[in-house]
Each structure stands twice: as C-alpha cells, then as structure tokens.
Design a protein around this motif. Structure first.
Motif, PDB file in Angstrom:
ATOM      1  N   ILE A  26       0.950  -1.179  -0.035  1.00 51.84           N
ATOM      2  CA  ILE A  26      -0.106   0.085   0.077  1.00 51.84           C
ATOM      3  C   ILE A  26       0.791   1.118  -0.043  1.00 51.84           C
ATOM      4  O   ILE A  26       1.642   1.495   0.951  1.00 51.84           O
ATOM      5  CB  ILE A  26      -0.713  -0.164   1.248  1.00 51.84           C
ATOM      6  CG1 ILE A  26      -1.871  -1.131   1.228  1.00 51.84           C
ATOM      7  CG2 ILE A  26      -1.746   1.308   1.234  1.00 51.84           C
ATOM      8  CD1 ILE A  26      -2.643  -1.506   2.524  1.00 51.84           C
ATOM      9  N   SER A  27       0.795   2.170  -0.959  1.00 47.03           N
ATOM     10  CA  SER A  27       1.669   3.344  -1.188  1.00 47.03           C
ATOM     11  C   SER A  27       0.899   4.312   0.145  1.00 47.03           C
ATOM     12  O   SER A  27      -0.328   4.204   0.177  1.00 47.03           O
ATOM     13  CB  SER A  27       1.408   3.909  -2.485  1.00 47.03           C
ATOM     14  OG  SER A  27       0.011   4.284  -2.794  1.00 47.03           O
ATOM     15  N   PRO A  28       1.695   5.300   0.255  1.00 47.41           N
ATOM     16  CA  PRO A  28       1.056   6.424   1.114  1.00 47.41           C
ATOM     17  C   PRO A  28      -0.122   7.079   0.539  1.00 47.41           C
ATOM     18  O   PRO A  28      -1.182   7.205   1.186  1.00 47.41           O
ATOM     19  CB  PRO A  28       2.234   7.299   1.162  1.00 47.41           C
ATOM     20  CG  PRO A  28       3.431   6.594   0.978  1.00 47.41           C
ATOM     21  CD  PRO A  28       2.975   5.484  -0.119  1.00 47.41           C
ATOM     22  N   ARG A  49      -2.961   4.695   0.946  1.00 50.30           N
ATOM     23  CA  ARG A  49      -3.484   4.622   2.262  1.00 50.30           C
ATOM     24  C   ARG A  49      -4.164   5.520   2.841  1.00 50.30           C
ATOM     25  O   ARG A  49      -5.207   5.497   3.506  1.00 50.30           O
ATOM     26  CB  ARG A  49      -2.311   4.683   3.229  1.00 50.30           C
ATOM     27  CG  ARG A  49      -2.490   4.125   4.804  1.00 50.30           C
ATOM     28  CD  ARG A  49      -1.336   4.414   5.640  1.00 50.30           C
ATOM     29  NE  ARG A  49       0.047   3.873   5.131  1.00 50.30           N
ATOM     30  CZ  ARG A  49       0.365   2.467   5.011  1.00 50.30           C
ATOM     31  NH1 ARG A  49      -0.634   1.659   5.560  1.00 50.30           N
ATOM     32  NH2 ARG A  49       1.118   1.762   4.504  1.00 50.30           N
ATOM     33  N   TRP A  92      -7.685   5.199   1.114  1.00 50.59           N
ATOM     34  CA  TRP A  92      -8.607   4.280   1.958  1.00 50.59           C
ATOM     35  C   TRP A  92      -8.820   4.592   3.285  1.00 50.59           C
ATOM     36  O   TRP A  92     -10.063   4.566   3.652  1.00 50.59           O
ATOM     37  CB  TRP A  92      -7.676   2.973   1.961  1.00 50.59           C
ATOM     38  CG  TRP A  92      -8.351   1.833   2.386  1.00 50.59           C
ATOM     39  CD1 TRP A  92      -8.528   1.165   3.553  1.00 50.59           C
ATOM     40  CD2 TRP A  92      -8.922   0.961   1.380  1.00 50.59           C
ATOM     41  NE1 TRP A  92      -9.398   0.013   3.398  1.00 50.59           N
ATOM     42  CE2 TRP A  92      -9.778  -0.028   2.158  1.00 50.59           C
ATOM     43  CE3 TRP A  92      -8.903   1.028  -0.042  1.00 50.59           C
ATOM     44  CZ2 TRP A  92     -10.275  -1.226   1.386  1.00 50.59           C
ATOM     45  CZ3 TRP A  92     -10.014  -0.187  -0.363  1.00 50.59           C
ATOM     46  CH2 TRP A  92     -10.448  -1.192   0.113  1.00 50.59           C
ATOM     47  N   ARG A  93      -8.082   5.441   4.091  1.00 50.62           N
ATOM     48  CA  ARG A  93      -8.592   5.980   5.071  1.00 50.62           C
ATOM     49  C   ARG A  93      -9.598   6.963   5.130  1.00 50.62           C
ATOM     50  O   ARG A  93     -10.584   7.048   5.692  1.00 50.62           O
ATOM     51  CB  ARG A  93      -7.417   6.920   5.719  1.00 50.62           C
ATOM     52  CG  ARG A  93      -7.694   7.529   7.202  1.00 50.62           C
ATOM     53  CD  ARG A  93      -7.440   6.387   8.352  1.00 50.62           C
ATOM     54  NE  ARG A  93      -8.480   6.289   8.773  1.00 50.62           N
ATOM     55  CZ  ARG A  93      -8.931   4.755   9.386  1.00 50.62           C
ATOM     56  NH1 ARG A  93      -7.925   4.010   9.526  1.00 50.62           N
ATOM     57  NH2 ARG A  93     -10.003   4.711   9.863  1.00 50.62           N
TER      58      ARG A  93
END
Length: 69
Positions: A53-55, A58, A61-62
């Motif tokens: 998962i790349s930043p 992430r 998704w958050r």
C-alpha cells in the motif's frame, strides 16, 4: 439479459443509464425510466490483499473509511 442481445433485437433489458449513454446518443437504443422505482445500489472498494500500500493509497483508503463506513 446482456446489452448485446438488446442491440440485436432479441429482447429488452435493464441496465445502468451510464452504461448505455453512448448507444442512446447514437440512436442505437431507446431508454425509458421505470416508473415509481427508486434504485438502491451498494458500491464496494476492493484491493488486492498482497499488494503493498503506497502512502497515497493509504490516504485514499482512510478517507473512504472515515467518510463512508
């Protein structure tokens, strides 16, 4: 029924408006809303569990979890 069958005059079908916009604009298909029907649709976010998962992913998704969960 698949939209291909409808295109070949083999019947009628029910499909999302966005999926047939081009065919309707070109006059290949005719569409009509279904009276008194309110569509409800569930949309899922998915990802491959073994992919790193790349930043950016992430954060995306958050954002989904914070705003739509």
């Amino acid at each position: 029924m698949r939209i291909t069958a409808v295109r070949h005059v083999l019947g009628d079908g029910m499909i999302a408006e966005a999926a047939i916009q081009e065919d309707v604009a070109e006059g290949k298909l005719h569409s009509r809303p279904i009276p008194s029907w309110v569509p409800e649709r569930r949309i899922y976010a998915v990802r491959h569990r073994n992919k790193l998962i790349s930043p950016a992913l992430r954060m995306f998704w958050r954002n989904l979890l914070d705003n739509f969960a």
